[in-house]
Motif scaffolding. Structure first.
Motif, PDB file in Angstrom:
ATOM      1  N   ARG A 117     -18.501  21.833 -29.228  1.00  0.00           N
ATOM      2  CA  ARG A 117     -17.107  21.863 -28.781  1.00  0.00           C
ATOM      3  C   ARG A 117     -16.244  20.943 -29.631  1.00  0.00           C
ATOM      4  N   GLN A 118     -16.786  19.788 -29.937  1.00  0.00           N
ATOM      5  CA  GLN A 118     -16.062  18.811 -30.745  1.00  0.00           C
ATOM      6  C   GLN A 118     -15.757  19.383 -32.144  1.00  0.00           C
ATOM      7  N   ILE A 119     -16.733  20.001 -32.753  1.00  0.00           N
ATOM      8  CA  ILE A 119     -16.538  20.603 -34.079  1.00  0.00           C
ATOM      9  C   ILE A 119     -15.553  21.765 -33.992  1.00  0.00           C
ATOM     10  N   ILE A 120     -15.650  22.571 -32.966  1.00  0.00           N
ATOM     11  CA  ILE A 120     -14.722  23.697 -32.792  1.00  0.00           C
ATOM     12  C   ILE A 120     -13.296  23.181 -32.613  1.00  0.00           C
ATOM     13  N   ASP A 121     -13.101  22.136 -31.816  1.00  0.00           N
ATOM     14  CA  ASP A 121     -11.764  21.558 -31.618  1.00  0.00           C
ATOM     15  C   ASP A 121     -11.209  20.992 -32.924  1.00  0.00           C
ATOM     16  N   GLN A 122     -12.056  20.298 -33.664  1.00  0.00           N
ATOM     17  CA  GLN A 122     -11.617  19.734 -34.944  1.00  0.00           C
ATOM     18  C   GLN A 122     -11.279  20.847 -35.940  1.00  0.00           C
ATOM     19  N   ASN A 123     -12.058  21.901 -35.923  1.00  0.00           N
ATOM     20  CA  ASN A 123     -11.790  23.033 -36.805  1.00  0.00           C
ATOM     21  C   ASN A 123     -10.466  23.709 -36.435  1.00  0.00           C
ATOM     22  N   ARG A 124     -10.215  23.867 -35.138  1.00  0.00           N
ATOM     23  CA  ARG A 124      -8.962  24.459 -34.669  1.00  0.00           C
ATOM     24  C   ARG A 124      -7.774  23.595 -35.116  1.00  0.00           C
ATOM     25  N   ASP A 125      -7.903  22.281 -34.986  1.00  0.00           N
ATOM     26  CA  ASP A 125      -6.857  21.351 -35.421  1.00  0.00           C
ATOM     27  C   ASP A 125      -6.641  21.460 -36.929  1.00  0.00           C
ATOM     28  N   PHE A 126      -7.738  21.530 -37.671  1.00  0.00           N
ATOM     29  CA  PHE A 126      -7.652  21.669 -39.122  1.00  0.00           C
ATOM     30  C   PHE A 126      -6.931  22.961 -39.509  1.00  0.00           C
ATOM     31  N   GLU A 127      -7.298  24.061 -38.898  1.00  0.00           N
ATOM     32  CA  GLU A 127      -6.676  25.351 -39.215  1.00  0.00           C
ATOM     33  C   GLU A 127      -5.183  25.333 -38.894  1.00  0.00           C
ATOM     34  N   ARG A 128      -4.795  24.703 -37.798  1.00  0.00           N
ATOM     35  CA  ARG A 128      -3.384  24.590 -37.439  1.00  0.00           C
ATOM     36  C   ARG A 128      -2.641  23.782 -38.499  1.00  0.00           C
ATOM     37  N   LYS A 129      -3.205  22.656 -38.916  1.00  0.00           N
ATOM     38  CA  LYS A 129      -2.572  21.822 -39.941  1.00  0.00           C
ATOM     39  C   LYS A 129      -2.478  22.561 -41.276  1.00  0.00           C
ATOM     40  N   ARG A 130      -3.525  23.296 -41.606  1.00  0.00           N
ATOM     41  CA  ARG A 130      -3.530  24.053 -42.863  1.00  0.00           C
ATOM     42  C   ARG A 130      -2.458  25.130 -42.849  1.00  0.00           C
ATOM     43  N   ARG A 131      -2.322  25.827 -41.717  1.00  0.00           N
ATOM     44  CA  ARG A 131      -1.306  26.866 -41.571  1.00  0.00           C
ATOM     45  C   ARG A 131       0.111  26.265 -41.665  1.00  0.00           C
TER      46      ARG A 131
END
Length: 169
Positions: free
Chosen positions: A93-107
């Motif tokens: 869950r932690q990795i998924i949340d961090q990945n979601r945050d990363f994708e939002r920042k990248r977008r």
């Protein structure tokens, strides 16, 4: 009645045939390659450098975050067999949340970069269009195109526009 129409049509056709070549000789067409202007003009290069400077810090942060996220995912893959089910789910869950945050920042980064790039290129294009108009008026062009499927190189005035644009700075 037919005999009256035919001679007048023939006369009109003859007049047009003789006048079109004279008109065509006076008609000047030029072509400008905007892609080359965006690549070669000093103002376009300066805009690109400005964008790189403006966005390089955010890009580096994103690259660092991506590398950290990949490292965490690799570590999780190695350690997953030894973790309890609850620990595995928590880390996942932690990795998924961090990945979601990363994708939002990248977008957001990409959207901001594209918006600024469009602003800068629009300014370069406006300056280039003013220069194209000046060159066209000075050299008495009747038409200047920016898009074409094919253009004879003798009609390409891109070099003149780039020189004038660089000199105008």
């Amino acid at each position: 009645m037919k005999s009256i129409i035919r001679p007048s049509a023939w006369v009109l056709a003859s007049l047009l045939a003789f006048s079109v070549p004279a008109w065509a000789e006076d008609f000047r067409v030029g072509f400008v390659n905007t892609d080359r202007i965006f690549r070669e003009a000093n103002s376009a290069k300066a805009a690109q450098a400005k964008l790189e400077q403006e966005f390089s810090k955010r890009e580096k942060e994103l690259n660092d975050q991506a590398a950290g996220l990949k490292g965490q995912a690799d570590k999780f893959e190695r350690e997953a067999p030894t973790l309890s089910e609850s620990q595995r789910q928590q880390r996942q869950r932690q990795i998924i949340d961090q990945n979601r945050d990363f994708e939002r920042k990248r977008r957001e980064f990409q959207e901001d970069l594209n918006a600024r790039k469009n602003e800068e290129l629009q300014q370069v294009l406006e300056r280039a269009n003013r220069i194209v108009k000046q060159v066209a008026e000075a050299e008495k062009y009747d038409l200047v195109l920016q898009e074409a499927v094919y253009i004879n190189p003798k009609h390409d005035i891109t070099d003149k526009v780039i020189k004038a644009l660089n000199a105008a700075r």
